[in-house]
Design a protein around this motif. Structure first.
Motif, mmCIF file in Angstrom:
data_model
loop_
_atom_site.group_PDB
_atom_site.id
_atom_site.type_symbol
_atom_site.label_atom_id
_atom_site.label_comp_id
_atom_site.label_asym_id
_atom_site.label_seq_id
_atom_site.Cartn_x
_atom_site.Cartn_y
_atom_site.Cartn_z
ATOM 1 N N THR A 226 0.805 -1.219 0.000
ATOM 2 C CA THR A 226 0.000 0.000 0.000
ATOM 3 C C THR A 226 0.839 1.270 0.000
ATOM 4 O O THR A 226 0.408 2.311 -0.468
ATOM 5 N N PHE A 227 2.084 1.172 0.493
ATOM 6 C CA PHE A 227 2.914 2.360 0.567
ATOM 7 C C PHE A 227 3.302 2.871 -0.808
ATOM 8 O O PHE A 227 3.703 4.011 -0.979
ATOM 9 N N SER A 228 3.207 2.007 -1.827
ATOM 10 C CA SER A 228 3.612 2.391 -3.173
ATOM 11 C C SER A 228 2.446 2.866 -4.031
ATOM 12 O O SER A 228 2.623 3.134 -5.211
ATOM 13 N N THR A 229 1.281 2.992 -3.449
ATOM 14 C CA THR A 229 0.099 3.347 -4.225
ATOM 15 C C THR A 229 0.080 4.835 -4.559
ATOM 16 O O THR A 229 0.187 5.672 -3.673
ATOM 17 N N TYR A 230 -0.018 5.142 -5.842
ATOM 18 C CA TYR A 230 -0.080 6.527 -6.291
ATOM 19 C C TYR A 230 -1.496 7.081 -6.169
ATOM 20 O O TYR A 230 -1.711 8.198 -5.707
ATOM 21 N N SER A 231 -2.428 6.295 -6.642
ATOM 22 C CA SER A 231 -3.823 6.717 -6.654
ATOM 23 C C SER A 231 -4.718 5.533 -6.327
ATOM 24 O O SER A 231 -4.330 4.375 -6.521
ATOM 25 N N THR B 176 -0.451 1.353 -8.569
ATOM 26 C CA THR B 176 0.761 1.231 -7.761
ATOM 27 C C THR B 176 2.028 1.549 -8.539
ATOM 28 O O THR B 176 3.129 1.493 -7.979
ATOM 29 N N ARG B 177 1.881 1.897 -9.822
ATOM 30 C CA ARG B 177 3.057 2.152 -10.653
ATOM 31 C C ARG B 177 3.061 3.554 -11.244
ATOM 32 O O ARG B 177 3.994 3.921 -11.937
ATOM 33 N N GLY B 178 2.018 4.299 -11.002
ATOM 34 C CA GLY B 178 1.929 5.643 -11.550
ATOM 35 C C GLY B 178 1.543 5.679 -12.998
ATOM 36 O O GLY B 178 1.764 6.691 -13.677
ATOM 37 N N ASP C 49 -8.465 6.920 4.461
ATOM 38 C CA ASP C 49 -7.837 6.939 5.783
ATOM 39 C C ASP C 49 -6.523 6.179 5.649
ATOM 40 O O ASP C 49 -6.526 4.943 5.616
ATOM 41 N N ASN C 50 -5.418 6.923 5.552
ATOM 42 C CA ASN C 50 -4.127 6.274 5.328
ATOM 43 C C ASN C 50 -3.732 5.354 6.478
ATOM 44 O O ASN C 50 -3.130 4.311 6.267
ATOM 45 N N ALA C 51 -4.076 5.751 7.695
ATOM 46 C CA ALA C 51 -3.711 4.943 8.858
ATOM 47 C C ALA C 51 -4.383 3.574 8.807
ATOM 48 O O ALA C 51 -3.836 2.581 9.284
ATOM 49 N N LYS C 52 -5.570 3.514 8.224
ATOM 50 C CA LYS C 52 -6.316 2.257 8.142
ATOM 51 C C LYS C 52 -6.199 1.605 6.776
ATOM 52 O O LYS C 52 -6.789 0.551 6.540
ATOM 53 N N ALA D 297 -14.600 7.842 -9.644
ATOM 54 C CA ALA D 297 -13.851 8.839 -8.881
ATOM 55 C C ALA D 297 -12.450 8.315 -8.601
ATOM 56 O O ALA D 297 -12.216 7.112 -8.627
ATOM 57 N N ARG D 298 -11.532 9.253 -8.340
ATOM 58 C CA ARG D 298 -10.178 8.868 -7.968
ATOM 59 C C ARG D 298 -9.632 9.866 -6.969
ATOM 60 O O ARG D 298 -10.084 11.003 -6.893
ATOM 61 N N ILE D 299 -8.621 9.420 -6.226
ATOM 62 C CA ILE D 299 -7.900 10.288 -5.319
ATOM 63 C C ILE D 299 -6.413 10.033 -5.510
ATOM 64 O O ILE D 299 -5.970 8.893 -5.558
ATOM 65 N N ARG D 300 -5.670 11.116 -5.689
ATOM 66 C CA ARG D 300 -4.218 11.024 -5.849
ATOM 67 C C ARG D 300 -3.592 11.328 -4.494
ATOM 68 O O ARG D 300 -3.657 12.475 -4.027
ATOM 69 N N TRP D 301 -3.003 10.331 -3.880
ATOM 70 C CA TRP D 301 -2.531 10.474 -2.510
ATOM 71 C C TRP D 301 -1.452 11.546 -2.388
ATOM 72 O O TRP D 301 -1.489 12.364 -1.468
ATOM 73 N N ARG D 302 -0.491 11.543 -3.294
ATOM 74 C CA ARG D 302 0.689 12.382 -3.121
ATOM 75 C C ARG D 302 0.415 13.860 -3.347
ATOM 76 O O ARG D 302 1.130 14.705 -2.829
ATOM 77 N N VAL D 303 -0.595 14.173 -4.110
ATOM 78 C CA VAL D 303 -0.938 15.582 -4.335
ATOM 79 C C VAL D 303 -2.240 15.966 -3.646
ATOM 80 O O VAL D 303 -2.587 17.142 -3.585
ATOM 81 N N GLY D 304 -2.930 14.966 -3.124
ATOM 82 C CA GLY D 304 -4.157 15.239 -2.383
ATOM 83 C C GLY D 304 -5.306 15.738 -3.221
ATOM 84 O O GLY D 304 -6.165 16.476 -2.730
ATOM 85 N N SER D 305 -5.340 15.359 -4.494
ATOM 86 C CA SER D 305 -6.414 15.834 -5.367
ATOM 87 C C SER D 305 -7.421 14.727 -5.641
ATOM 88 O O SER D 305 -7.117 13.535 -5.510
#
Length: 118
Positions: free
Chosen positions: A28-33, A100-102, A73-76, A49-57
């Motif tokens: 999960t740590f490697s997931t881009y979106s 997971t690969r962008g 919820d990243n913690a979960k 719908a989508r969510i981009r974790w690294r940019v928060g969009s």
């Protein structure tokens, strides 16, 4: 890849609400979106719908804007889709997806059925 398990689908009347959840495990740590797709009977699978974790969009298909909200919820390691003002045409199997690969949606869940009655 990551393993994705959806839950929260069911039967609801038009105008009602449901919240879908997607539990992710594995890399999960490697997931881009992450995101949601759906497929109605006799129709092609479509983006919701989508969510981009690294940019928060977030991005939404036009037919759900103002009604659905994607969050996580990243913690979960859990993704959500809050669906309000549901319509009969929202009836479909909803799939959780991860990139997971962008580059593409390489991980898919098994799907959860959402049925909206009129």
């Amino acid at each position: 890849q990551v393993r994705l398990v959806e839950s929260g689908g069911g039967l609801v009347q038009a105008g009602g609400s449901l919240r879908l959840s997607c539990a992710a495990s594995g890399r999960t740590f490697s997931t881009y979106s992450m995101g949601w797709f759906r497929q109605a009977p006799g129709k092609e699978r479509e983006f919701v719908a989508r969510i981009r974790w690294r940019v928060g969009s977030t991005n939404y298909a036009d037919f759900v804007k103002g009604r659905f909200t994607i969050s996580g919820d990243n913690a979960k390691n859990t993704l959500y889709l809050q669906m309000n003002m549901l319509k009969p045409e929202d009836t479909a199997v909803y799939y959780c997806v991860a990139d997971t690969r962008g580059s593409s949606w390489d991980s898919w869940g098994q799907g959860t059925q959402v049925t909206v009655s009129s």
